[in-house]
Design an enzyme around this catalytic site. Structure first.
Site, short mmCIF file in Angstrom:
data_model
loop_
_atom_site.label_atom_id
_atom_site.label_comp_id
_atom_site.label_asym_id
_atom_site.label_seq_id
_atom_site.Cartn_x
_atom_site.Cartn_y
_atom_site.Cartn_z
N CYS A 165 1.23 5.83 9.61
CA CYS A 165 -0.01 6.62 9.75
C CYS A 165 -1.08 5.80 10.45
CB CYS A 165 -0.51 7.07 8.39
SG CYS A 165 0.54 8.35 7.68
N GLU A 182 -5.99 3.29 9.45
CA GLU A 182 -5.07 2.63 8.51
C GLU A 182 -4.37 1.50 9.29
OE1 GLU A 182 -2.78 5.00 5.84
OE2 GLU A 182 -1.11 3.60 5.86
N ARG A 187 -4.71 1.57 0.29
CA ARG A 187 -4.52 0.75 1.52
C ARG A 187 -5.63 -0.29 1.67
NH1 ARG A 187 -1.21 3.11 0.11
NH2 ARG A 187 -0.14 4.87 1.05
C1 LIG Z 1 7.85 4.39 10.26
C2 LIG Z 1 6.77 3.78 9.41
C3 LIG Z 1 6.50 4.32 8.16
C4 LIG Z 1 5.49 3.76 7.36
N1 LIG Z 1 5.24 4.33 6.14
C5 LIG Z 1 4.30 3.76 5.33
C6 LIG Z 1 4.05 4.31 4.03
O1 LIG Z 1 4.67 5.28 3.60
N2 LIG Z 1 3.11 3.70 3.26
C7 LIG Z 1 2.43 2.61 3.68
O2 LIG Z 1 1.61 2.08 2.92
N3 LIG Z 1 2.63 2.08 4.91
C8 LIG Z 1 3.55 2.62 5.74
N4 LIG Z 1 3.77 2.09 6.99
C9 LIG Z 1 2.92 0.96 7.46
C10 LIG Z 1 3.52 -0.43 7.19
O3 LIG Z 1 4.92 -0.39 7.12
C11 LIG Z 1 2.96 -1.06 5.91
O4 LIG Z 1 1.56 -1.18 5.96
C12 LIG Z 1 3.59 -2.44 5.64
O5 LIG Z 1 3.33 -2.81 4.31
C13 LIG Z 1 3.03 -3.54 6.57
O6 LIG Z 1 3.79 -4.74 6.33
P1 LIG Z 1 4.08 -5.77 7.51
O7 LIG Z 1 4.78 -6.93 6.92
O8 LIG Z 1 4.77 -5.11 8.65
O9 LIG Z 1 2.61 -6.19 7.89
P2 LIG Z 1 1.92 -6.41 9.35
O10 LIG Z 1 2.01 -5.11 10.07
O11 LIG Z 1 2.62 -7.58 9.99
O12 LIG Z 1 0.48 -6.78 8.93
C14 LIG Z 1 -0.37 -5.82 8.33
C15 LIG Z 1 -1.59 -6.57 7.77
O13 LIG Z 1 -1.16 -7.45 6.73
C16 LIG Z 1 -1.52 -8.80 7.05
N5 LIG Z 1 -0.44 -9.66 6.58
C17 LIG Z 1 0.88 -9.57 6.81
N6 LIG Z 1 1.55 -10.53 6.15
C18 LIG Z 1 0.60 -11.28 5.54
C19 LIG Z 1 0.62 -12.43 4.70
N7 LIG Z 1 1.77 -13.03 4.34
N8 LIG Z 1 -0.54 -12.92 4.24
C20 LIG Z 1 -1.73 -12.33 4.56
N9 LIG Z 1 -1.82 -11.24 5.33
C21 LIG Z 1 -0.67 -10.72 5.80
C22 LIG Z 1 -1.67 -8.85 8.56
O14 LIG Z 1 -2.52 -9.91 8.94
C23 LIG Z 1 -2.28 -7.49 8.81
O15 LIG Z 1 -3.66 -7.51 8.51
C24 LIG Z 1 4.75 2.63 7.82
C25 LIG Z 1 5.04 2.09 9.08
C26 LIG Z 1 6.03 2.64 9.87
C27 LIG Z 1 6.34 2.03 11.22
#
Ligand SMILES: Cc1cc2nc3c(=O)[nH]c(=O)nc-3n(C[C@H](O)[C@H](O)[C@H](O)COP(=O)(O)OP(=O)(O)OC[C@H]3O[C@@H](n4cnc5c(N)ncnc54)[C@H](O)[C@@H]3O)c2cc1C
Length: 302
Positions: free
Chosen positions: A226, A296, A177
């Protein structure tokens, strides 16, 4: 933060960037928590260096929003604006074992699209909500795999050079992560190199991961996945569970009854409630285990 300077607003329009004023970020995060600010939607990667230069020149703080599934955003009027990429069509192009994917693409759909073309490896990412850009930034992973393992190259806006550049996978470090990208780098696209597998075999792997998630996670509830990273060799969820903290609440922020490392918004939780719950659980774990849990979830508080 509301953009009001007419010169800035005109420049944003001339860059082809769409502005949505006073947006509530509670509608853009899986926790359904977050205050209001201006949202800039970027349709064309080429406009990014000019846009970021403009924001820098006018000292306008900003953050990058993906799918909002790993974010805890503060309440009230927020002191920064948010930038988000608009998903292009098509957002995934396949060439042999290579998948060229836009950062705004939905992660789950990308996994299934590749699977239908007999490209696997990312089965564990099914059920991870959000965009491919967010997954890259976080090095999302589950069930023993992480997206970073498949990255051949990344196209990004690099804050250090103020240019759009391409980095090879071996120039980036992908850890649990955590990635070596600078905080102000913006992910724009990625080329993934994926192993060939039959669709049926991939589907079987996807089904197994889906079942594991359904059995252990509060999938119908508002969460950010998480809250804490697992400390080396230990499970944050297990520690919280062993302390009997499932169900612990501050206002409507609640430790899930199903998975102790998932904190849910059980109604109208504020960021303040969620932060207080996170602090309380962290304290209790530290007292009991002498381990300080690291977030996280990304907190956008100030
Ligand atoms: C039900 C559920 C289950 C999940 N299970 C997992 C799992 O099994 N494993 C896991 O790793 N995560 C899990 N997550 C967490 C999450 O889904 C991941 O971390 C996901 O990859 C975040 O992507 P996002 O586009 O929603 O990012 P955001 O939540 O929008 O952003 C997260 C971070 O990434 C940055 N970011 C986003 N897009 C960009 C971009 N284009 N350029 C630069 N920075 C950027 C943001 O600034 C921020 O710092 C889970 C979440 C939920 C709600």
């Amino acid at each position: 933060m509301r953009l009001e300077d007419r010169q800035v607003l005109a420049a944003i329009v001339s860059l082809g960037v769409e502005r949505q004023a006073d947006v509530s970020l509670s509608g853009y995060t899986s926790l359904c928590i977050g205050g209001t600010t201006d949202l800039l939607r970027i349709k064309n990667h080429d406009s990014i260096p000019g846009l970021l230069q403009l924001l820098d020149d006018h000292k306008i703080p900003h953050k990058f929003l993906g799918g909002g599934s790993n974010l805890l955003v503060g309440d009230g009027k927020l002191p920064w604006i948010v930038l988000q990429l608009v998903r292009p069509e098509p957002d995934v192009v396949l060439k042999g074992k290579l998948a060229h994917v836009d950062a705004a693409a939905d992660l789950g759909r990308t996994v299934t699209f590749c699977a239908k073309h007999d490209l696997g490896g990312m089965e564990g990412l099914i059920g991870v909500p959000g965009t491919v850009g967010g997954a890259l930034r976080m090095n999302a992973g589950a069930y023993g795999m992480q997206i970073g393992s498949y990255v051949r190259e990344v196209k990004l806006y690099r804050a250090a050079t103020r240019k759009i550049e391409t980095l090879r996978g071996d120039q980036i470090s992908f850890e649990y992560r955590h990635t070596s990208f600078a905080p102000d780098d913006m992910m724009l696209a990625v080329t993934l190199e994926l192993p060939s597998k039959s669709y049926q075999e991939i589907l079987q792997g996807i089904r197994i991961c889906n079942e594991k998630r359904r059995a252990s996670q509060p999938l119908g509830q508002k969460s950010a996945g998480c809250i804490f990273k697992n400390p080396p060799g230990a499970s944050a969820g297990r520690m919280i569970d062993e302390l009997g903290l499932k169900g612990l609440s501050v206002g409507d922020a609640r430790v899930s009854d199903r998975h102790a490392n998932f904190f849910v918004n059980a109604g109208k939780a504020s960021a303040k409630d969620m932060l207080a719950l996170i602090a309380d659980v962290r304290d209790r774990v530290e007292k009991a285990y002498r381990v300080k849990l690291e977030n996280e979830v990304i907190v956008w508080h100030e």
